[in-house]
Design a protein around this motif. Structure first.
Motif, PDB file in Angstrom:
ATOM      1  N   PRO A 275      -3.176  -6.932  -0.210  1.00 40.60           N
ATOM      2  CA  PRO A 275      -2.222  -6.078  -0.924  1.00 40.60           C
ATOM      3  C   PRO A 275      -2.629  -5.773  -2.368  1.00 40.60           C
ATOM      4  CG  PRO A 275      -1.077  -7.862   0.198  1.00 40.60           C
ATOM      5  CD  PRO A 275      -2.533  -8.108   0.356  1.00 40.60           C
ATOM      6  N   LYS A 276      -3.196  -6.753  -3.066  1.00 43.11           N
ATOM      7  CA  LYS A 276      -3.592  -6.506  -4.457  1.00 43.11           C
ATOM      8  C   LYS A 276      -4.721  -5.490  -4.522  1.00 43.11           C
ATOM      9  CE  LYS A 276      -2.121 -10.825  -6.482  1.00 43.11           C
ATOM     10  NZ  LYS A 276      -2.499 -11.986  -7.279  1.00 43.11           N
ATOM     11  N   LEU A 277      -5.719  -5.641  -3.664  1.00 41.64           N
ATOM     12  CA  LEU A 277      -6.813  -4.677  -3.646  1.00 41.64           C
ATOM     13  C   LEU A 277      -6.334  -3.305  -3.183  1.00 41.64           C
ATOM     14  CD1 LEU A 277      -9.901  -6.674  -2.377  1.00 41.64           C
ATOM     15  CD2 LEU A 277      -9.793  -5.219  -4.374  1.00 41.64           C
ATOM     16  N   ALA A 278      -5.431  -3.268  -2.211  1.00 41.92           N
ATOM     17  CA  ALA A 278      -4.905  -1.986  -1.738  1.00 41.92           C
ATOM     18  C   ALA A 278      -4.168  -1.280  -2.866  1.00 41.92           C
ATOM     19  CB  ALA A 278      -3.979  -2.202  -0.541  1.00 41.92           C
ATOM     20  N   SER A 279      -3.403  -2.036  -3.639  1.00 45.24           N
ATOM     21  CA  SER A 279      -2.696  -1.456  -4.772  1.00 45.24           C
ATOM     22  C   SER A 279      -3.669  -0.937  -5.818  1.00 45.24           C
ATOM     23  CB  SER A 279      -1.768  -2.507  -5.380  1.00 45.24           C
ATOM     24  OG  SER A 279      -1.157  -2.018  -6.535  1.00 45.24           O
ATOM     25  N   LEU A 280      -4.725  -1.702  -6.075  1.00 44.96           N
ATOM     26  CA  LEU A 280      -5.738  -1.274  -7.035  1.00 44.96           C
ATOM     27  C   LEU A 280      -6.448  -0.010  -6.551  1.00 44.96           C
ATOM     28  CD1 LEU A 280      -7.282  -1.866  -9.651  1.00 44.96           C
ATOM     29  CD2 LEU A 280      -8.763  -3.374  -8.341  1.00 44.96           C
ATOM     30  N   LEU A 281      -6.804   0.034  -5.264  1.00 43.41           N
ATOM     31  CA  LEU A 281      -7.449   1.227  -4.708  1.00 43.41           C
ATOM     32  C   LEU A 281      -6.510   2.430  -4.759  1.00 43.41           C
ATOM     33  CD1 LEU A 281      -9.405  -0.240  -1.662  1.00 43.41           C
ATOM     34  CD2 LEU A 281     -10.338   0.575  -3.834  1.00 43.41           C
TER      35      LEU A 281
ATOM     36  N   ALA B 127     -13.804   1.043   7.995  1.00 40.26           N
ATOM     37  CA  ALA B 127     -13.057   2.293   7.807  1.00 40.26           C
ATOM     38  C   ALA B 127     -13.526   3.364   8.788  1.00 40.26           C
ATOM     39  CB  ALA B 127     -13.193   2.767   6.368  1.00 40.26           C
ATOM     40  N   LYS B 128     -14.829   3.404   9.069  1.00 39.28           N
ATOM     41  CA  LYS B 128     -15.334   4.382  10.042  1.00 39.28           C
ATOM     42  C   LYS B 128     -14.742   4.126  11.425  1.00 39.28           C
ATOM     43  CE  LYS B 128     -19.680   5.474   7.720  1.00 39.28           C
ATOM     44  NZ  LYS B 128     -21.138   5.299   7.704  1.00 39.28           N
ATOM     45  N   LEU B 129     -14.686   2.859  11.832  1.00 37.59           N
ATOM     46  CA  LEU B 129     -14.096   2.536  13.141  1.00 37.59           C
ATOM     47  C   LEU B 129     -12.607   2.862  13.163  1.00 37.59           C
ATOM     48  CD1 LEU B 129     -15.884  -0.843  13.946  1.00 37.59           C
ATOM     49  CD2 LEU B 129     -16.207   1.353  15.096  1.00 37.59           C
ATOM     50  N   LEU B 130     -11.905   2.575  12.065  1.00 38.57           N
ATOM     51  CA  LEU B 130     -10.470   2.862  12.015  1.00 38.57           C
ATOM     52  C   LEU B 130     -10.211   4.360  11.967  1.00 38.57           C
ATOM     53  CD1 LEU B 130      -9.395   0.020   9.576  1.00 38.57           C
ATOM     54  CD2 LEU B 130      -8.770   0.218  11.990  1.00 38.57           C
ATOM     55  N   THR B 131     -11.070   5.120  11.284  1.00 36.47           N
ATOM     56  CA  THR B 131     -10.910   6.577  11.226  1.00 36.47           C
ATOM     57  C   THR B 131     -11.122   7.200  12.591  1.00 36.47           C
ATOM     58  OG1 THR B 131     -11.679   6.595   8.939  1.00 36.47           O
ATOM     59  CG2 THR B 131     -11.751   8.678  10.097  1.00 36.47           C
TER      60      THR B 131
ATOM     61  N   GLY C 277      -6.745   6.280  -6.565  1.00 37.08           N
ATOM     62  CA  GLY C 277      -6.647   7.486  -5.743  1.00 37.08           C
ATOM     63  C   GLY C 277      -7.189   7.332  -4.338  1.00 37.08           C
ATOM     64  N   ILE C 278      -7.481   6.117  -3.933  1.00 34.57           N
ATOM     65  CA  ILE C 278      -8.027   5.877  -2.594  1.00 34.57           C
ATOM     66  C   ILE C 278      -6.891   5.403  -1.699  1.00 34.57           C
ATOM     67  CG2 ILE C 278      -9.683   4.533  -1.255  1.00 34.57           C
ATOM     68  CD1 ILE C 278     -11.210   4.348  -4.038  1.00 34.57           C
ATOM     69  N   THR C 279      -6.519   6.237  -0.713  1.00 35.16           N
ATOM     70  CA  THR C 279      -5.357   5.909   0.114  1.00 35.16           C
ATOM     71  C   THR C 279      -5.631   5.999   1.610  1.00 35.16           C
ATOM     72  OG1 THR C 279      -4.598   8.204   0.011  1.00 35.16           O
ATOM     73  CG2 THR C 279      -3.733   6.684  -1.658  1.00 35.16           C
TER      74      THR C 279
ATOM     75  N   PRO D 211       0.815  -1.199   0.000  1.00 29.28           N
ATOM     76  CA  PRO D 211       0.000   0.000   0.000  1.00 29.28           C
ATOM     77  C   PRO D 211       0.855   1.259   0.000  1.00 29.28           C
ATOM     78  CG  PRO D 211      -0.670  -1.489   1.760  1.00 29.28           C
ATOM     79  CD  PRO D 211       0.549  -2.053   1.123  1.00 29.28           C
ATOM     80  N   SER D 212       0.259   2.340  -0.435  1.00 25.82           N
ATOM     81  CA  SER D 212       0.960   3.608  -0.514  1.00 25.82           C
ATOM     82  C   SER D 212       1.434   4.040   0.872  1.00 25.82           C
ATOM     83  CB  SER D 212       0.015   4.658  -1.097  1.00 25.82           C
ATOM     84  OG  SER D 212       0.614   5.922  -1.060  1.00 25.82           O
ATOM     85  N   THR D 213       2.614   4.659   0.915  1.00 29.16           N
ATOM     86  CA  THR D 213       3.163   5.093   2.198  1.00 29.16           C
ATOM     87  C   THR D 213       2.642   6.462   2.598  1.00 29.16           C
ATOM     88  OG1 THR D 213       5.081   6.005   1.043  1.00 29.16           O
ATOM     89  CG2 THR D 213       5.271   3.771   1.924  1.00 29.16           C
ATOM     90  N   ASP D 214       1.971   7.205   1.682  1.00 26.60           N
ATOM     91  CA  ASP D 214       1.485   8.527   2.029  1.00 26.60           C
ATOM     92  C   ASP D 214       0.066   8.499   2.579  1.00 26.60           C
ATOM     93  OD1 ASP D 214       0.441   7.781  -0.392  1.00 26.60           O
ATOM     94  OD2 ASP D 214       0.580   9.762  -1.309  1.00 26.60           O
ATOM     95  N   GLY D 215      -0.558   7.338   2.674  1.00 25.11           N
ATOM     96  CA  GLY D 215      -1.912   7.215   3.223  1.00 25.11           C
ATOM     97  C   GLY D 215      -1.923   6.182   4.339  1.00 25.11           C
ATOM     98  N   ASP D 216      -3.126   5.674   4.616  1.00 25.43           N
ATOM     99  CA  ASP D 216      -3.289   4.650   5.644  1.00 25.43           C
ATOM    100  C   ASP D 216      -2.951   3.268   5.068  1.00 25.43           C
ATOM    101  OD1 ASP D 216      -4.235   6.477   7.599  1.00 25.43           O
ATOM    102  OD2 ASP D 216      -6.237   6.412   6.701  1.00 25.43           O
ATOM    103  N   ASP D 217      -2.688   2.327   5.963  1.00 27.90           N
ATOM    104  CA  ASP D 217      -2.457   0.931   5.549  1.00 27.90           C
ATOM    105  C   ASP D 217      -3.818   0.278   5.338  1.00 27.90           C
ATOM    106  OD1 ASP D 217      -1.641  -1.638   5.060  1.00 27.90           O
ATOM    107  OD2 ASP D 217      -0.857  -2.002   7.078  1.00 27.90           O
TER     108      ASP D 217
END
Length: 186
Positions: free
Chosen positions: A119-125, A167-171, A129-131, A104-110
């Motif tokens: 990891p594949k879905l995270a890369s696709l997201l 995501a709401k709980l993690l945010t 532009g979803i990070t 996953p991108s290092t400039d956003g969340d894991d």
């Protein structure tokens, strides 16, 4: 005829055994597969060389190599660099970045913390532009449908794995509620 069988039964028995043996040899000779008695050395035996194809797969790098940067001395001027012949075009082009599993991108969340999002879905997201968790937490039904249509074989995972609620709980930072509802990470 019963006298003939009584008088010659040993010869008839021998003839029947010979016919059975001949039939067995004919069937065995016409089998498509046969058992080979020689001992072939397996490539996995100690001391055996690995198969060339397997070694090529082992040696292949899964990540593109970063360019080497030299910090010793000043950069040469363009006149000082000798002209090189272009490389032959026989090497295959690398696969698109979205098709390769990248972290996953290092400039956003894991994003892989979300259950059902690897990891594949995270890369696709990330390529869409979803990070961050906040982006996923803000999705409405229309946005879920839009993103879901771009997930190819992963379509349906957003609702099935309840990404928006996770995501709401993690945010909100409520890790205890997240682990109570969705289990421990790792």
């Amino acid at each position: 005829m019963p006298e003939f069988v009584e008088a010659n039964w040993p010869f008839l028995l021998i003839a029947a055994l010979v016919i059975i043996a001949l039939l067995w040899f004919l069937i065995a000779a016409n089998r498509k597969t046969s058992v080979v008695a020689k001992e072939a050395k397996d490539v996995l035996d100690e001391g055996a060389a690995p198969a060339a194809r397997n070694q090529a797969l082992i040696d292949a790098s899964s990540k593109p190599e970063a360019p080497q940067v030299s910090v010793a001395g000043p950069e040469p001027t363009p006149e000082a660099i000798p002209a090189q012949a272009p490389a032959p075009a026989s090497a295959p082009a690398p696969a698109p970045a979205a098709a390769q599993a990248a972290p996953p991108s290092t400039d956003g969340d894991d994003l892989t913390v979300i259950k059902g999002l690897g990891p594949k879905l995270a890369s696709l997201l990330n390529s869409l532009g979803i990070t961050t968790y906040a982006q996923i937490a803000g999705w409405d039904d229309a946005e879920i449908d839009r993103i879901d249509s771009q997930l190819d074989r992963f379509a349906g995972r957003i609702r099935r794995d309840n990404w928006v609620e996770q995501a709401k709980l993690l945010t909100s930072g409520d890790e205890s509620a997240f682990s109570d509802k969705f289990g421990q990470n790792g």
